[in-house]
Every structure is written in structure tokens, then in C-alpha cells.
Design a protein around this motif. Structure first.
Motif, PDB file in Angstrom:
ATOM      1  N   LYS A  70      -5.900  -0.666   3.773  1.00 49.45           N
ATOM      2  CA  LYS A  70      -4.830  -1.152   2.881  1.00 49.45           C
ATOM      3  C   LYS A  70      -4.571  -0.148   1.761  1.00 49.45           C
ATOM      4  CE  LYS A  70      -3.563  -5.289   0.191  1.00 49.45           C
ATOM      5  NZ  LYS A  70      -3.465  -4.756  -1.173  1.00 49.45           N
ATOM      6  N   GLU A  74      -1.164   2.075   1.043  1.00 46.75           N
ATOM      7  CA  GLU A  74      -0.490   1.939  -0.250  1.00 46.75           C
ATOM      8  C   GLU A  74      -0.290   3.309  -0.894  1.00 46.75           C
ATOM      9  OE1 GLU A  74      -2.017  -2.513  -1.620  1.00 46.75           O
ATOM     10  OE2 GLU A  74      -3.178  -0.730  -2.170  1.00 46.75           O
ATOM     11  N   VAL A  81       2.126  -3.686   1.885  1.00 48.14           N
ATOM     12  CA  VAL A  81       0.848  -3.726   2.593  1.00 48.14           C
ATOM     13  C   VAL A  81       0.138  -5.009   2.165  1.00 48.14           C
ATOM     14  CG1 VAL A  81      -1.269  -2.505   3.185  1.00 48.14           C
ATOM     15  CG2 VAL A  81       0.717  -1.201   2.419  1.00 48.14           C
ATOM     16  N   TYR A  82      -0.342  -5.787   3.116  1.00 51.59           N
ATOM     17  CA  TYR A  82      -0.907  -7.084   2.760  1.00 51.59           C
ATOM     18  C   TYR A  82      -1.869  -7.577   3.845  1.00 51.59           C
ATOM     19  CZ  TYR A  82       3.044  -8.488   5.757  1.00 51.59           C
ATOM     20  OH  TYR A  82       3.936  -8.608   6.780  1.00 51.59           O
ATOM     21  N   ILE A 302      -4.501  -6.836   8.883  1.00 52.26           N
ATOM     22  CA  ILE A 302      -3.930  -5.907   7.908  1.00 52.26           C
ATOM     23  C   ILE A 302      -2.522  -5.562   8.356  1.00 52.26           C
ATOM     24  CG2 ILE A 302      -4.249  -3.711   6.713  1.00 52.26           C
ATOM     25  CD1 ILE A 302      -7.146  -4.586   8.726  1.00 52.26           C
ATOM     26  N   ALA A 304       1.367  -3.670   7.343  1.00 51.31           N
ATOM     27  CA  ALA A 304       2.080  -2.717   6.503  1.00 51.31           C
ATOM     28  C   ALA A 304       3.510  -2.601   7.005  1.00 51.31           C
ATOM     29  CB  ALA A 304       1.395  -1.354   6.520  1.00 51.31           C
TER      30      ALA A 304
END
Length: 517
Positions: A70, A74, A81-82, A302, A304
């Protein structure tokens, strides 16, 4: 006048086509420069393997790796992104130390690794070894062994057959295999490239198959505990000396955990079995210090995104993905650190190239694939609708395609079309600029048992990348040798660059990719 009008129209269309073609060519040139000359994919797989592996589902190690991924994306400037949670009861399990030895009739160090989610041994255990070939008939096992297993260690299964290693351990697909796959006219029966071609029509079938597989040992484990056995030794016939501790699957909080259970090298298994056959009883000494814990926050997918630039198309999505979790006995480099690193690099290439795709490009690194695709399935249930319901959420219609990579670190050779004949001419055109790399094989065949089939079930065009097998099935898949040394740099660079080009072109299409009939 009519002649001149036709001429002007033809010239206009030609100029429009040429401009479009030139735009695509320029975009691919930028992608190639970034992917081939400025590649970071080996840096990614090195970190993911050496610093952030293994990544067993539910563990602190997995979450630490997820945080690294992550933060890395970023720092590249991804638009979003989360994390998304996928499991509330997946147990973490980590080894602190272990040892397995034969002390009689002579000392032998046994090359071993414990299976996941097995209980610790509570100190050093010493006992005689007995052999049980099969537990398929539990009534027969109980009849033969009741009252005879207290203080014993079990050698479980058949002795691996002798292997002189005349066949190479590492292979690329032959020209014959590629041609046969191209000519295939049916998705399932005779898969030229992959033994995982199946006839699983629904995710319900997959869930039933996985659940049955997960629970296949439970009755036997319970019997051994009741009888007072100490532990189990088993082997998979991978030579030379490869240890294959894939499983167990008792990872949920409510699952009964097995007693200490070790995968051992096939050569060690062979010697132990031969001693027993000669009525010589080996004495086994072992210990396993392992920790079980529950941290639901560790179980995350994850995601993005690069947000689309077209006002009308930016709400539509092209998805790519790979599973992020791995088994525990090595660093998870080829399964599936390689796929994860490639998909991260795809996002970096597109962002660093300065390209502005019309549609949003979303990457997902899935957790829990090794436990039955529970990460991607949880995502699908949340975003697309429940499996057994016929109604689907509108988000299903917003996904143009999903591309998945999960067959090791070998070079991309093309795409399994998963029975979707309508996308063949589209992919042919998109991959044509990379024909010189031998990446444009398209086969109607499918392949099962990885995350793309979740999307295929929801009628989203979901595809798996064809990859050269290398030593995936002979050396690294779920073994103690799933390490960086088996990841070839050129293959990784080709994979990331070609997929970036493919994804970008899909995002630029006027229409979403056609659904399977």
C-alpha cells in the motif's frame, strides 16, 4: 461533386485512423520504455520475497507485506490505494522453531516442515514410528489401530516411487503445445497447456469442492488424537528432496486444529518406510513451537486505482489482479509474489508513463486464494451480489475485464479465453505489437482454481494469463523452494510490460469487452 465528397470522406477516415493508430503506437512506446528500460519489477519481487515473505493468510507477516504494498503504491502517486477486509475468523499461524529427527536404529536428520495451522507439540516428543497407508476407510483404520497408537508417530501414505530425474525439472512450452492450444475448439476436455482445465460451472461447485477437500482429514486427525498419537509425517513425491507442506486447511477459528503434522522429504520417507518393511522400528524425536492467534484486521485485500480520464467512461473499470498470500515454508516468490509484483509494476508503468486511460484501472492483490479464493470471492459478494441470488448489483456492468496472473514466474505466452470466443479478435489486435516476444497465443481453453474464475462466474470477462511452466510444478509450487532464485528477470519484465500495454488498450476501447455467451 459526389466523387470529391467520397474522396474527402475517405481521406478524413484515413487521417482519423492514422491519428488513432499513431496515438496507440506512441502510448505503447512509452509503456515499452518504462517497462523494459526503467523496470522496477525485480526490486518489487526481491522486497516481496526476501523482506515480506512468507505471507500466510491471517498472519502478521501478511499484513506487514500488505502495508508495504500500500505504501509503495501511494508513493508512486496512485489515485487511490485502500484495504478491504475479507475474513473475520481466519486464524494466523506462525512457526517459531521446529526439529524432526530419527534417533534409532541410527541417527538421521529428517528434512521437514510443519503443515500450517497444526498445534504445537508442547515440548520435545519421542516415540516409535508406525505406518498407516490410507485412511480412506476409517472403519478399517479403527479396526486395525484402535488401542495401538498411544505414544506413536504416524508415517502417513504411500512411499514415493523412485525417480532418476531423467526428465528436466524446468520447461518452457513447446511449439507443438502452443499450436495445439491455438487450435483447440472446446474450453475443457483436452487442455494442451494446463492440467487445471475443469468443468466447474459455478462458484457454488467450487466452494463445495474446496470445503470437501479442507475437511478430508478431520475424522482421521480426531481419531489419532483420541488414541493418544504424538504426530504425523507425510510426503509428496517431489524430487530431489523437495518438501511440500501445502495445507492443512483448518484455518478458521472454529476448525479443530490437527496435532503436529510435518511434510518430509520423499527420500527420508522412503528410508523410514523401508525400515518398517524390514520390521525395524524407527524412533522419531520432534518438537514444534508454533503460535495460533486471531487478528481479523490482518485479512485484507489490497486495491489501487488509476482514475479514468474520460467523463463518460471513467466510472467503468478494467481490473487486474494476483493473489498476495502464500504458503509458509518459503518466501512465496513464484506463488504468488511474482504475479503480485508484476501487477504492481503494471500500475507503476502506466502511471510513470504519464498516460491517461479513459477508463479507471483497478488492481487487486487478493488474500486467501490458497484457502479457496476467499479474498476475491468476498470482494465479489460485496460488490457484485451474493452467489446464490440471481440479481446482480449494477457494479457488475461497470467492469470491462479482469486479467489474472497466478502460474509462477514464467513468461507470458498468451491468454486463456475461458470460453469467450468474442474477445479473440480484440486480443489478437492488441497483442500483435508484441508478437516478436511470443506472447500472443490465444486459446479457447479455460483454467481453474485461481481468482479469475470468480469474475467469470459473475459473467465478467475474466481471464488467466498463459505462462511458461518453468519449474513451477516440479520445484516451487507450495514448497520450501518457492524462493527468489527461481524468478527470471526477463520473464518478469516481459510480463509486466505486455500486460500494461494490454490493460491500457482495453481501457481505451470505445466499448467494454463482450461478455461470454
Amino acid at each position: 461533386m459526389k466523387t470529391r465528397s467520397k474522396f474527402l470522406l475517405t481521406a478524413f477516415l484515413f487521417i482519423g485512423y492514422a491519428a488513432t493508430s499513431q496515438t496507440v503506437t506512441q502510448a505503447l512506446a512509452k509503456i515499452n520504455t518504462e517497462g523494459f528500460q526503467k523496470s522496477q519489477v525485480m526490486n518489487l519481487i526481491t522486497d516481496l520475497s526476501d523482506l515480506y515473505g512468507p505471507r500466510l493468510t491471517g498472519t502478521d507477516q501478511y499484513y506487514t507485506a500488505a502495508e508495504w504494498a500500500k505504501k509503495t503504491m501511494e508513493n508512486w502517486g496512485m489515485d487511490k490505494v485502500y484495504f478491504e477486509k475479507y475474513c473475520d475468523d481466519c486464524m494466523g499461524w506462525e512457526v517459531k522453531s521446529f526439529n524432526v529427527e530419527m534417533t534409532e536404529p541410527a541417527y538421521m536428520k529428517i528434512q521437514a516442515y510443519p503443515y500450517a495451522w497444526t498445534e504445537p507439540s508442547n515440548g520435545v516428543q519421542i516415540g516409535d514410528l508406525v505406518w498407516i497407508e490410507s485412511y480412506a476407510d476409517m472403519e478399517l483404520v479403527k479396526k486395525q489401530w484402535s488401542g495401538k497408537l498411544k505414544g506413536k508417530t504416524i508415517l502417513m501414505g504411500s512411499a514415493p516411487k523412485q525417480n532418476m530425474l531423467f526428465e528436466p525439472l524446468s520447461k518452457r512450452y513447446t511449439e507443438h503445445q502452443i499450436k495445439k492450444a491455438k487450435k483447440s475448439i472446446s474450453p475443457t476436455p483436452d487442455n494442451a497447456l494446463n492440467s487445471n482445465a475443469g468443468d466447474i460451472d459455478t462458484i457454488e461447485d467450487l466452494e463445495v469442492i474446496f470445503e470437501k477437500y479442507k475437511r478430508k482429514d478431520d475424522v482421521f486427525f480426531a481419531f489419532l488424537k483420541t488414541e493418544g498419537a504424538l504426530g504425523i509425517l507425510g510426503a509428496t513425491p517431489l524430487f530431489p528432496g523437495v518438501i511440500h507442506p501445502s495445507g492443512t486447511y483448518n484455518y478458521r477459528e472454529s476448525d479443530v486444529k490437527p496435532m503436529p503434522y510435518f511434510a518430509i522429504a520423499p527420500e527420508n520417507f522412503g528410508k523410514l518406510k523401508r525400515l518398517i518393511d524390514r520390521e525395524i522400528t524407527p524412533k522419531i524425536k520432534f518438537n514444534l513451537d508454533a503460535e495460533l492467534y486471531l487478528k481479523p484486521e490482518n485479512s485484507v485485500n489490497i486495491l489501487a486505482e488509476i482514475t479514468g480520464s474520460d467523463p463518460k467512461l471513467k466510472d467503468e473499470v478494467v481490473m487486474i489482479g494476483a493473489h498476495f498470500d502464500s504458503w509458509h515454508s518459503a518466501s512465496g516468490a513464484t506463488d504468488n509474489g511474482a504475479g503480485s509484483a508484476v501487477m504492481m509494476e503494471v500500475m507503476r508503468i502506466i502511471k510513470a508513463s504519464g498516460l491517461k486511460p479513459k477508463r479507471t484501472i483497478r488492481m487487486a492483490l487478493w488474500g486467501g486464494e490458497e484457502q479457496g479464493e476467499i479474498g476475491s470471492l468476498a470482494y465479489a459478494k460485496n460488490h457484485y451480489g451474493k452467489v446464490k441470488e440471481t440479481t446482480r448489483k449494477k457494479e457488475v456492468e461497470k467492469i470491462s475485464a479482469y486479467l489474472n496472473m497466478d502460474n509462477g514466474a514464467g513468461q507470458m505466452r498468451g491468454i486463456y479465453l475461458q470460453g469467450n470466443e468474442a474477445v479473440r479478435p480484440i486480443f489478437q489486435q492488441m497483442l500483435e505489437p508484441y508478437a516478436y516476444l511470443d506472447v500472443n497465443t490465444l486459446t479457447i481453453e479455460n483454467t481453474n482454481f485461481t481468482d479469475h474464475e470468480v469474475f467469470d462466474f459473475y459473467k465478467i470477462p475474466g481471464f488467466q494469463i498463459i505462462q511458461d511452466p518453468l519449474n513451477y510444478n516440479t520445484v516451487t509450487h507450495h514448497t520450501n523452494l518457492d524462493v527468489l532464485e527461481y524468478v527470471p528477470e526477463r520473464d518478469m519484465m516481459v510480463n509486466a510490460t505486455v500486460i500494461a500495454a494490454l490493460v491500457y488498450q482495453i481501457a481505451q476501447e470505445d466499448l467494454r469487452l463482450p461478455r461470454e455467451e
